[in-house]
Design a protein around this motif. Structure first.
Motif, PDB file in Angstrom:
ATOM      1  N   HIS A   1      -1.561  -7.915  -2.291  1.00 51.64           N
ATOM      2  CA  HIS A   1      -0.924  -6.984  -1.350  1.00 51.64           C
ATOM      3  C   HIS A   1      -0.021  -7.734  -0.382  1.00 51.64           C
ATOM      4  O   HIS A   1      -0.420  -8.741   0.207  1.00 51.64           O
ATOM      5  CB  HIS A   1      -1.983  -6.193  -0.571  1.00 51.64           C
ATOM      6  N   LEU A   2       1.205  -7.223  -0.194  1.00 47.42           N
ATOM      7  CA  LEU A   2       2.166  -7.836   0.718  1.00 47.42           C
ATOM      8  C   LEU A   2       2.414  -6.904   1.904  1.00 47.42           C
ATOM      9  O   LEU A   2       2.627  -5.704   1.715  1.00 47.42           O
ATOM     10  CB  LEU A   2       3.500  -8.117   0.010  1.00 47.42           C
ATOM     11  N   ASN A   3       2.369  -7.460   3.101  1.00 48.67           N
ATOM     12  CA  ASN A   3       2.706  -6.722   4.319  1.00 48.67           C
ATOM     13  C   ASN A   3       4.222  -6.802   4.507  1.00 48.67           C
ATOM     14  O   ASN A   3       4.747  -7.831   4.932  1.00 48.67           O
ATOM     15  CB  ASN A   3       1.967  -7.312   5.515  1.00 48.67           C
TER      16      ASN A   3
ATOM     17  N   ASP B   1       0.800  -1.222   0.000  1.00 49.50           N
ATOM     18  CA  ASP B   1       0.000   0.000   0.000  1.00 49.50           C
ATOM     19  C   ASP B   1       0.835   1.276   0.000  1.00 49.50           C
ATOM     20  O   ASP B   1       0.585   2.208  -0.753  1.00 49.50           O
ATOM     21  CB  ASP B   1      -0.996   0.017   1.179  1.00 49.50           C
ATOM     22  N   MET B   2       1.897   1.343   0.844  1.00 52.75           N
ATOM     23  CA  MET B   2       2.636   2.588   1.016  1.00 52.75           C
ATOM     24  C   MET B   2       4.003   2.589   0.336  1.00 52.75           C
ATOM     25  O   MET B   2       4.773   3.541   0.481  1.00 52.75           O
ATOM     26  CB  MET B   2       2.806   2.884   2.510  1.00 52.75           C
ATOM     27  N   SER B   3       4.333   1.545  -0.388  1.00 52.76           N
ATOM     28  CA  SER B   3       5.597   1.521  -1.127  1.00 52.76           C
ATOM     29  C   SER B   3       5.579   2.573  -2.227  1.00 52.76           C
ATOM     30  O   SER B   3       4.665   2.595  -3.061  1.00 52.76           O
ATOM     31  CB  SER B   3       5.807   0.136  -1.746  1.00 52.76           C
ATOM     32  N   VAL B   4       6.582   3.454  -2.248  1.00 51.28           N
ATOM     33  CA  VAL B   4       6.608   4.498  -3.276  1.00 51.28           C
ATOM     34  C   VAL B   4       6.736   3.885  -4.673  1.00 51.28           C
ATOM     35  O   VAL B   4       6.161   4.412  -5.634  1.00 51.28           O
ATOM     36  CB  VAL B   4       7.746   5.511  -3.014  1.00 51.28           C
ATOM     37  N   CYS B   5       7.470   2.791  -4.790  1.00 47.68           N
ATOM     38  CA  CYS B   5       7.617   2.145  -6.099  1.00 47.68           C
ATOM     39  C   CYS B   5       6.297   1.519  -6.553  1.00 47.68           C
ATOM     40  O   CYS B   5       5.943   1.569  -7.740  1.00 47.68           O
ATOM     41  CB  CYS B   5       8.712   1.089  -6.039  1.00 47.68           C
ATOM     42  N   ALA B   6       5.577   0.921  -5.622  1.00 49.11           N
ATOM     43  CA  ALA B   6       4.273   0.351  -5.962  1.00 49.11           C
ATOM     44  C   ALA B   6       3.274   1.453  -6.301  1.00 49.11           C
ATOM     45  O   ALA B   6       2.455   1.300  -7.219  1.00 49.11           O
ATOM     46  CB  ALA B   6       3.757  -0.503  -4.803  1.00 49.11           C
ATOM     47  N   GLN B   7       3.339   2.563  -5.575  1.00 54.61           N
ATOM     48  CA  GLN B   7       2.448   3.686  -5.869  1.00 54.61           C
ATOM     49  C   GLN B   7       2.661   4.184  -7.297  1.00 54.61           C
ATOM     50  O   GLN B   7       1.711   4.487  -8.018  1.00 54.61           O
ATOM     51  CB  GLN B   7       2.696   4.818  -4.871  1.00 54.61           C
ATOM     52  N   LYS B   8       3.910   4.258  -7.700  1.00 46.76           N
ATOM     53  CA  LYS B   8       4.265   4.703  -9.052  1.00 46.76           C
ATOM     54  C   LYS B   8       3.597   3.810 -10.101  1.00 46.76           C
ATOM     55  O   LYS B   8       2.995   4.306 -11.067  1.00 46.76           O
ATOM     56  CB  LYS B   8       5.782   4.659  -9.196  1.00 46.76           C
ATOM     57  N   VAL B   9       3.689   2.501  -9.913  1.00 43.52           N
ATOM     58  CA  VAL B   9       3.110   1.566 -10.878  1.00 43.52           C
ATOM     59  C   VAL B   9       1.587   1.657 -10.868  1.00 43.52           C
ATOM     60  O   VAL B   9       0.950   1.673 -11.931  1.00 43.52           O
ATOM     61  CB  VAL B   9       3.587   0.132 -10.589  1.00 43.52           C
ATOM     62  N   ARG B  10       0.999   1.732  -9.668  1.00 49.69           N
ATOM     63  CA  ARG B  10      -0.463   1.851  -9.610  1.00 49.69           C
ATOM     64  C   ARG B  10      -0.941   3.123 -10.301  1.00 49.69           C
ATOM     65  O   ARG B  10      -1.986   3.136 -10.963  1.00 49.69           O
ATOM     66  CB  ARG B  10      -0.943   1.816  -8.152  1.00 49.69           C
TER      67      ARG B  10
ATOM     68  N   GLN C   1       7.305 -10.471   1.922  1.00 54.83           N
ATOM     69  CA  GLN C   1       8.175 -10.490   0.748  1.00 54.83           C
ATOM     70  C   GLN C   1       9.271 -11.550   0.837  1.00 54.83           C
ATOM     71  O   GLN C   1       9.911 -11.873  -0.166  1.00 54.83           O
ATOM     72  CB  GLN C   1       8.804  -9.103   0.524  1.00 54.83           C
ATOM     73  N   PHE C   2       9.476 -12.098   2.038  1.00 58.53           N
ATOM     74  CA  PHE C   2      10.513 -13.118   2.200  1.00 58.53           C
ATOM     75  C   PHE C   2       9.949 -14.540   2.155  1.00 58.53           C
ATOM     76  O   PHE C   2      10.704 -15.505   2.232  1.00 58.53           O
ATOM     77  CB  PHE C   2      11.247 -12.909   3.534  1.00 58.53           C
TER      78      PHE C   2
END
Length: 270
Positions: free
Chosen positions: A32-34, A9-18, A40-41
């Protein structure tokens, strides 16, 4: 087949793609990954991206990683609402902004975010050194692991913090210069550059650092126009995590004097 996006939700890179997905009207299915819980691991995600990083786009079996590569892929494969200038020189300027993020600016905003706010979240989740080490040991990238070993204990005292402030001080000056000359970062047309940078300026604002562009009205005007786009509402606002916003605001206010002290020293040195 609908595009699949592994994101946060708050990842700047994910925001860019969305933002690009929404602006271009592309249907997508989200996973969505927490990141604080370590989703992510997990082996299931590491099979998709061995680096354990979001975002990841999956298109009919093709796996695309790295946010700038993803948005270029979307521009290449989806017609309508073009986000690359027609003029070759302006297109090169747009790519220059994207390269600048990959060449260090992304890590610098991560340093600011973690030193000011996110370290507190992780230290609360992992209250002793052994737990922190177990968390860091899951990080496959040694550079990223080293970053965590520095910023978690040191916070704003980390040298990475002052370096990050220096880099963003220069960025804001360059953005202001570009936006005084043209409507958007890469000319008179909205482009991938604008969608790439708005999450980063948003992050500074969420950390209570908007005083940084108080004397740069061109940036404030650009940010207001970006936030007025419908895509901003669906790609960022609807995904905003109030717990994160409160965390960043609270610790951002606490850190503001140190930020201003470092910035004042940069001006003096200049």
């Amino acid at each position: 087949m609908m595009l699949e996006l592994y994101h946060n939700d708050m990842s700047v890179c994910a925001q860019k793609v969305r933002l690009v997905l929404e602006y271009k009207g592309i249907p997508w299915q989200g996973h969505h990954l927490n990141l604080r819980a370590g989703d992510q691991f997990k082996p299931s995600f590491r099979q998709i991206n061995a680096k354990g990083l979001v975002p990841v786009l999956v298109d009919d079996g093709a796996v695309i990683t790295e946010s700038n590569a993803i948005i270029e892929y979307l521009e290449d494969t989806v017609e309508g609402h073009p986000l690359r200038p027609v003029d070759a020189a302006l297109r090169a300027k747009m790519r220059g902004w994207l390269i600048r993020l990959d060449a260090g600016l992304h890590e610098h905003v991560a340093a600011i975010s973690f030193c000011v706010a996110f370290r507190h979240q992780l230290l609360q989740r992992y209250p002793d050194t052994e737990q922190i080490e177990r968390f860091i040991d899951q990080i496959p990238d040694p550079g990223r692991a080293g970053f965590m070993r520095d910023v978690l204990p040191n916070g704003v005292a980390s040298k990475r913090f002052s370096l990050a402030l220096y880099s963003y001080n220069q960025l804001l000056a360059d953005m202001d210069d570009a936006l005084q000359q043209r409507a958007w970062l890469a000319g008179d047309q909205l482009s991938l550059a604008d969608f790439s940078y708005v999450p980063y300026i948003d992050r500074l604002d969420q950390l209570q650092l908007s005083f940084w562009w108080r004397d740069r009205p061109a940036i404030a005007d650009w940010l207001e126009r970006m936030r007025g786009l419908p895509a901003y509402g669906t790609a960022i606002q609807q995904w905003n995590n109030n717990d994160y916003l409160q965390l960043m605001a609270g610790h951002g206010r606490e850190s503001a004097p140190e930020v201003q002290r470092v910035l004042a020293a940069l001006v003096t040195e200049a």
